[in-house]
Design a protein around this motif. Sequence first.
Motif, mmCIF file in Angstrom:
data_model
loop_
_atom_site.group_PDB
_atom_site.id
_atom_site.type_symbol
_atom_site.label_atom_id
_atom_site.label_comp_id
_atom_site.label_asym_id
_atom_site.label_seq_id
_atom_site.Cartn_x
_atom_site.Cartn_y
_atom_site.Cartn_z
ATOM 1 N N SER A 107 1.047 -0.918 0.093
ATOM 2 C CA SER A 107 0.309 -0.372 -0.037
ATOM 3 C C SER A 107 0.961 0.814 -0.273
ATOM 4 N N TYR A 108 1.054 2.659 -1.083
ATOM 5 C CA TYR A 108 1.605 3.272 -0.779
ATOM 6 C C TYR A 108 1.078 4.345 -1.848
ATOM 7 N N ARG A 109 1.707 5.441 -1.095
ATOM 8 C CA ARG A 109 1.349 6.481 -1.844
ATOM 9 C C ARG A 109 2.084 7.200 -2.950
ATOM 10 N N ARG A 110 1.338 7.715 -3.955
ATOM 11 C CA ARG A 110 2.400 8.700 -4.892
ATOM 12 C C ARG A 110 2.651 9.806 -4.383
ATOM 13 N N PRO A 111 4.198 10.030 -4.524
ATOM 14 C CA PRO A 111 5.022 11.920 -4.417
ATOM 15 C C PRO A 111 3.455 12.905 -4.731
#
Length: 113
Positions: A107-111
Amino acid sequence: MRALLNDIAPVVTSESDEIEPPYIYVTRVGGREDGVADNPLIDVEYVANTRAESKTLKTAGQERIRNAGNTAPGGFLIDVAEETTGGQYIPPTRRDARAVTTTVRLSYRRPRA
């Protein structure tokens, strides 16, 4: 996955007889993006010349993935990184290579721009 694992072995998104082991083959097999975070399910295949070498790669990759929460490889903030399916030996499609595969969920968020 490239930014996270590429220093363990080259990470590729397609296989070919021209790619020499060892390498890590990654394929998105599911998951969803909700407008804030991307939550992919990713098959990670650790390919080497012998089964022992592929297991060594898998162990290094598992450790890296398990410790990836709250890191930002390649500028993407990983909130969660977990293994959903443990290491499984894959019968070789190439006679000269052996592989062990796992499935992970990130689960990751874009910059932010």
